[in-house]
Motif scaffolding. Structure first.
Motif, PDB file in Angstrom:
ATOM      1  N   VAL A 155       0.852  -1.199   0.000  1.00 28.12           N
ATOM      2  CA  VAL A 155       0.000   0.000   0.000  1.00 28.12           C
ATOM      3  C   VAL A 155       0.882   1.242   0.000  1.00 28.12           C
ATOM      4  O   VAL A 155       2.061   1.180   0.380  1.00 28.12           O
ATOM      5  CB  VAL A 155      -0.948   0.028   1.228  1.00 28.12           C
ATOM      6  N   PRO A 156       0.335   2.391  -0.395  1.00 25.38           N
ATOM      7  CA  PRO A 156       1.111   3.635  -0.371  1.00 25.38           C
ATOM      8  C   PRO A 156       1.475   4.019   1.065  1.00 25.38           C
ATOM      9  O   PRO A 156       0.846   3.577   2.028  1.00 25.38           O
ATOM     10  CB  PRO A 156       0.155   4.662  -0.988  1.00 25.38           C
ATOM     11  N   GLY A 157       2.489   4.873   1.196  1.00 30.40           N
ATOM     12  CA  GLY A 157       2.902   5.334   2.515  1.00 30.40           C
ATOM     13  C   GLY A 157       3.532   4.235   3.335  1.00 30.40           C
ATOM     14  O   GLY A 157       2.985   3.858   4.377  1.00 30.40           O
ATOM     15  N   PRO A 158       4.679   3.684   2.905  1.00 28.83           N
ATOM     16  CA  PRO A 158       5.251   2.521   3.582  1.00 28.83           C
ATOM     17  C   PRO A 158       5.610   2.738   5.053  1.00 28.83           C
ATOM     18  O   PRO A 158       5.601   1.773   5.815  1.00 28.83           O
ATOM     19  CB  PRO A 158       6.518   2.213   2.757  1.00 28.83           C
ATOM     20  N   THR A 159       5.907   3.980   5.437  1.00 30.85           N
ATOM     21  CA  THR A 159       6.223   4.231   6.851  1.00 30.85           C
ATOM     22  C   THR A 159       5.067   4.927   7.572  1.00 30.85           C
ATOM     23  O   THR A 159       5.249   5.432   8.682  1.00 30.85           O
ATOM     24  CB  THR A 159       7.492   5.099   6.975  1.00 30.85           C
ATOM     25  N   VAL A 160       3.896   4.931   6.955  1.00 27.52           N
ATOM     26  CA  VAL A 160       2.743   5.626   7.537  1.00 27.52           C
ATOM     27  C   VAL A 160       1.593   4.679   7.838  1.00 27.52           C
ATOM     28  O   VAL A 160       1.030   4.675   8.943  1.00 27.52           O
ATOM     29  CB  VAL A 160       2.248   6.760   6.599  1.00 27.52           C
ATOM     30  N   THR A 161       1.242   3.839   6.868  1.00 24.70           N
ATOM     31  CA  THR A 161      -0.010   3.065   6.938  1.00 24.70           C
ATOM     32  C   THR A 161      -0.100   2.183   8.173  1.00 24.70           C
ATOM     33  O   THR A 161      -1.138   2.108   8.836  1.00 24.70           O
ATOM     34  CB  THR A 161      -0.168   2.200   5.677  1.00 24.70           C
ATOM     35  N   VAL A 162       0.980   1.495   8.506  1.00 20.96           N
ATOM     36  CA  VAL A 162       0.924   0.574   9.643  1.00 20.96           C
ATOM     37  C   VAL A 162       0.613   1.310  10.939  1.00 20.96           C
ATOM     38  O   VAL A 162      -0.081   0.783  11.820  1.00 20.96           O
ATOM     39  CB  VAL A 162       2.240  -0.226   9.773  1.00 20.96           C
ATOM     40  N   PHE A 163       1.050   2.548  11.062  1.00 21.59           N
ATOM     41  CA  PHE A 163       0.802   3.285  12.298  1.00 21.59           C
ATOM     42  C   PHE A 163      -0.627   3.834  12.343  1.00 21.59           C
ATOM     43  O   PHE A 163      -1.185   4.040  13.432  1.00 21.59           O
ATOM     44  CB  PHE A 163       1.837   4.395  12.456  1.00 21.59           C
ATOM     45  N   VAL A 164      -1.240   4.031  11.186  1.00 20.58           N
ATOM     46  CA  VAL A 164      -2.660   4.368  11.153  1.00 20.58           C
ATOM     47  C   VAL A 164      -3.482   3.165  11.616  1.00 20.58           C
ATOM     48  O   VAL A 164      -4.412   3.292  12.429  1.00 20.58           O
ATOM     49  CB  VAL A 164      -3.080   4.793   9.725  1.00 20.58           C
ATOM     50  N   VAL A 165      -3.119   1.982  11.116  1.00 20.75           N
ATOM     51  CA  VAL A 165      -3.800   0.749  11.536  1.00 20.75           C
ATOM     52  C   VAL A 165      -3.592   0.512  13.030  1.00 20.75           C
ATOM     53  O   VAL A 165      -4.538   0.188  13.765  1.00 20.75           O
ATOM     54  CB  VAL A 165      -3.283  -0.455  10.728  1.00 20.75           C
ATOM     55  N   GLU A 166      -2.372   0.702  13.496  1.00 20.04           N
ATOM     56  CA  GLU A 166      -2.077   0.494  14.911  1.00 20.04           C
ATOM     57  C   GLU A 166      -2.842   1.477  15.786  1.00 20.04           C
ATOM     58  O   GLU A 166      -3.326   1.116  16.871  1.00 20.04           O
ATOM     59  CB  GLU A 166      -0.569   0.626  15.151  1.00 20.04           C
ATOM     60  N   ALA A 167      -2.987   2.716  15.331  1.00 22.22           N
ATOM     61  CA  ALA A 167      -3.763   3.687  16.113  1.00 22.22           C
ATOM     62  C   ALA A 167      -5.209   3.212  16.285  1.00 22.22           C
ATOM     63  O   ALA A 167      -5.806   3.367  17.368  1.00 22.22           O
ATOM     64  CB  ALA A 167      -3.728   5.057  15.435  1.00 22.22           C
ATOM     65  N   ALA A 168      -5.768   2.626  15.239  1.00 20.05           N
ATOM     66  CA  ALA A 168      -7.130   2.090  15.334  1.00 20.05           C
ATOM     67  C   ALA A 168      -7.198   0.952  16.356  1.00 20.05           C
ATOM     68  O   ALA A 168      -8.155   0.855  17.140  1.00 20.05           O
ATOM     69  CB  ALA A 168      -7.606   1.616  13.966  1.00 20.05           C
ATOM     70  N   LEU A 169      -6.176   0.092  16.362  1.00 21.89           N
ATOM     71  CA  LEU A 169      -6.136  -1.005  17.345  1.00 21.89           C
ATOM     72  C   LEU A 169      -6.046  -0.449  18.763  1.00 21.89           C
ATOM     73  O   LEU A 169      -6.691  -0.967  19.689  1.00 21.89           O
ATOM     74  CB  LEU A 169      -4.943  -1.919  17.062  1.00 21.89           C
ATOM     75  N   LEU A 170      -5.260   0.594  18.943  1.00 25.85           N
ATOM     76  CA  LEU A 170      -5.108   1.183  20.273  1.00 25.85           C
ATOM     77  C   LEU A 170      -6.408   1.820  20.760  1.00 25.85           C
ATOM     78  O   LEU A 170      -6.714   1.789  21.956  1.00 25.85           O
ATOM     79  CB  LEU A 170      -3.986   2.224  20.261  1.00 25.85           C
ATOM     80  N   VAL A 171      -7.186   2.395  19.847  1.00 24.17           N
ATOM     81  CA  VAL A 171      -8.480   2.967  20.239  1.00 24.17           C
ATOM     82  C   VAL A 171      -9.398   1.869  20.780  1.00 24.17           C
ATOM     83  O   VAL A 171     -10.099   2.062  21.791  1.00 24.17           O
ATOM     84  CB  VAL A 171      -9.133   3.694  19.049  1.00 24.17           C
ATOM     85  N   THR A 172      -9.397   0.698  20.144  1.00 23.54           N
ATOM     86  CA  THR A 172     -10.208  -0.407  20.669  1.00 23.54           C
ATOM     87  C   THR A 172      -9.693  -0.849  22.042  1.00 23.54           C
ATOM     88  O   THR A 172     -10.488  -1.235  22.913  1.00 23.54           O
ATOM     89  CB  THR A 172     -10.210  -1.607  19.707  1.00 23.54           C
ATOM     90  N   ALA A 173      -8.368  -0.789  22.244  1.00 20.20           N
ATOM     91  CA  ALA A 173      -7.813  -1.148  23.555  1.00 20.20           C
ATOM     92  C   ALA A 173      -8.266  -0.155  24.628  1.00 20.20           C
ATOM     93  O   ALA A 173      -8.537  -0.541  25.775  1.00 20.20           O
ATOM     94  CB  ALA A 173      -6.289  -1.192  23.478  1.00 20.20           C
ATOM     95  N   VAL A 174      -8.353   1.120  24.267  1.00 24.18           N
ATOM     96  CA  VAL A 174      -8.851   2.133  25.210  1.00 24.18           C
ATOM     97  C   VAL A 174     -10.271   1.785  25.643  1.00 24.18           C
ATOM     98  O   VAL A 174     -10.620   1.854  26.836  1.00 24.18           O
ATOM     99  CB  VAL A 174      -8.800   3.536  24.577  1.00 24.18           C
ATOM    100  N   LEU A 175     -11.107   1.390  24.691  1.00 20.93           N
ATOM    101  CA  LEU A 175     -12.487   1.028  25.014  1.00 20.93           C
ATOM    102  C   LEU A 175     -12.539  -0.161  25.960  1.00 20.93           C
ATOM    103  O   LEU A 175     -13.372  -0.205  26.884  1.00 20.93           O
ATOM    104  CB  LEU A 175     -13.259   0.720  23.724  1.00 20.93           C
ATOM    105  N   VAL A 176     -11.662  -1.129  25.753  1.00 21.52           N
ATOM    106  CA  VAL A 176     -11.615  -2.293  26.643  1.00 21.52           C
ATOM    107  C   VAL A 176     -11.230  -1.871  28.056  1.00 21.52           C
ATOM    108  O   VAL A 176     -11.854  -2.295  29.042  1.00 21.52           O
ATOM    109  CB  VAL A 176     -10.618  -3.345  26.114  1.00 21.52           C
ATOM    110  N   VAL A 177     -10.217  -1.034  28.189  1.00 17.38           N
ATOM    111  CA  VAL A 177      -9.758  -0.603  29.519  1.00 17.38           C
ATOM    112  C   VAL A 177     -10.851   0.186  30.239  1.00 17.38           C
ATOM    113  O   VAL A 177     -11.073   0.016  31.442  1.00 17.38           O
ATOM    114  CB  VAL A 177      -8.465   0.231  29.403  1.00 17.38           C
ATOM    115  N   VAL A 178     -11.554   1.041  29.505  1.00 19.56           N
ATOM    116  CA  VAL A 178     -12.626   1.835  30.117  1.00 19.56           C
ATOM    117  C   VAL A 178     -13.721   0.942  30.683  1.00 19.56           C
ATOM    118  O   VAL A 178     -14.269   1.202  31.769  1.00 19.56           O
ATOM    119  CB  VAL A 178     -13.207   2.828  29.085  1.00 19.56           C
ATOM    120  N   ARG A 179     -14.044  -0.147  29.985  1.00 19.34           N
ATOM    121  CA  ARG A 179     -15.125  -1.045  30.411  1.00 19.34           C
ATOM    122  C   ARG A 179     -14.651  -2.224  31.249  1.00 19.34           C
ATOM    123  O   ARG A 179     -15.479  -2.952  31.799  1.00 19.34           O
ATOM    124  CB  ARG A 179     -15.861  -1.586  29.172  1.00 19.34           C
ATOM    125  N   MET A 180     -13.361  -2.406  31.381  1.00 14.54           N
ATOM    126  CA  MET A 180     -12.830  -3.595  32.045  1.00 14.54           C
ATOM    127  C   MET A 180     -13.201  -3.606  33.536  1.00 14.54           C
ATOM    128  O   MET A 180     -13.008  -2.612  34.231  1.00 14.54           O
ATOM    129  CB  MET A 180     -11.303  -3.627  31.890  1.00 14.54           C
TER     130      MET A 180
END
Length: 390
Positions: A155-180
């Motif tokens: 995909v385009p942005g070889p040093t960018v895309t993975v960190f966009v995906v990772e940010a999305a994963l971290l947002v889901t982790a925040v939701l888990v911690v809030v409800r844990m």
């Protein structure tokens, strides 16, 4: 508490560890665009260890006193900031800051996050909690470089895309911690807020056994992560980021799989097997660099991963089985300080040595030192088994 919550509680640990190694296949791109040596590369890698160790001086104690959530949420915020810095990095300083933030976040999750898994599991599922906490760490650590390697190639942005995906994963982790459903601390812990993590009186032996095997194992995997792409380039003549990411992934996949395979064995048996695996892995590494053997390098990565996995599981299980819940985050922090300190120092030394005398000589010296440390760790565990049986 339903068992699915125990699994879900491990997700924040996995999500942060995806970030911990996501940059690994991308360093060759940053080296090309920014321009820095192997020694500088290992310094960037080690800044993660600096942040992690600094975090461990605080996060375990704060978590035991104020609760897991109050440590995990700021850590996830720092991890999100690291994603932004990585995605926009154009200097060595930016990479250093991003690695530092990632290290701080990881220090928080290996103390507070792993303790939270045990809290949610309850006293009757402590062995399951140790298994899931440990596996979430190594699975996330392996998934990060695989995602980065594949996404940077397709995909385009070889040093960018993975960190966009990772940010999305971290947002889901925040939701888990809030409800844990993490309980608040029932008994206050006294003493300094910032201190070298330690275990309660009487648990020093369990900590020593865990560190004796976990430290060589995680140092071996750290070396593969920091200089593995350079070794692959020398042996295969390839700079493929997919290959580099895949090697890291299979290393940590081995670390994950072996823990499920040995979970029912006695803890000291697991630790002994971990020491043997790391010793064999370093022998394979030395063979690989002297014979230009790709199979030997892959074997070294798999054995190193298995060694870390068993050392980590054995160490966490010993602490989970004996340390009170109100001190568990600090005990987890102590185990990780003992493991990550050599994991930061030795690969950096190997990186600069490789710049000075060549990659073959540097990797050989590193492998020999680590082989010796792993063997000593195995001897320590065997001696304790004999003393306990006597």
């Amino acid at each position: 508490m339903p068992t699915w919550w125990v699994w879900l509680a491990a997700w924040p640990v996995a999500a942060v560890f995806v970030l911990s190694n996501a940059a690994t296949p991308l360093y060759v791109l940053w080296q090309r665009d920014i321009g820095f040596s192997k020694g500088t590369l290992t310094v960037i890698f080690a800044c993660y260890i600096v942040g992690l160790l600094g975090s461990l001086l605080v996060s375990g104690v704060v978590s035991d006193r104020l609760g897991r959530r109050r440590v995990l949420l700021p850590a996830l915020g720092l991890a999100l900031a690291a994603c932004v810095i990585f995605a926009t990095a154009s200097t060595v300083v930016a990479l250093i800051v991003a690695r530092l933030f990632a290290g701080i976040a990881v220090g928080a999750v290996v103390s507070a996050g792993m303790a939270a898994v045990t809290d949610v599991a309850g006293p009757h599922r402590r062995r399951l909690a140790a298994l899931l906490a440990s596996c979430s760490m190594v699975f996330g650590a392996g998934l990060g470089p695989l995602l980065a390697g594949v996404l940077s190639e397709v995909v385009p942005g070889p040093t960018v895309t993975v960190f966009v995906v990772e940010a999305a994963l971290l947002v889901t982790a925040v939701l888990v911690v809030v409800r844990m459903p993490a309980p608040r601390p029932a008994v206050p812990v006294t003493g300094a807020w910032v201190r070298l993590p330690r275990v309660p009186h009487g648990n020093g032996r369990q900590l020593t056994l865990g560190v004796a095997v976990f430290a060589p194992g995680i140092t071996a995997t750290s070396f593969v992560l920091s200089l593995g792409p350079s070794l692959l380039s020398g042996l295969l003549g390839t700079t493929s980021r997919v290959v580099a990411g895949a090697m890291a992934f299979v290393m940590f996949l081995a670390a994950t799989a072996v823990q499920f395979a040995v979970q029912r064995l006695r803890r000291r048996t697991v630790l002994t097997a971990g020491a043997v695996s790391t010793t064999a892995g370093m022998a394979a590494l030395i063979t690989a660099v002297h014979t230009a053997s790709v199979p030997a390098l892959v074997a070294a990565a798999l054995l190193a991963g298995a060694g870390q996995g068993m050392g980590q599981l054995g160490g966490l299980s010993l602490l989970n089985s004996s340390v009170p819940a109100r001190r568990l985050a600090e005990a987890n922090a102590a185990l990780n300080v003992g493991g990550y300190l050599p994991a930061g120092l030795l690969p950096v030394s190997a990186g600069y040595l490789s710049d000075a005398v060549g990659l073959t000589s540097g990797a050989t010296a590193f492998g020999a030192v680590l082989l010796s440390l792993a063997a000593v760790g195995g001897v320590v565990v065997l001696a304790d088994r004999r003393r306990t049986a006597a």
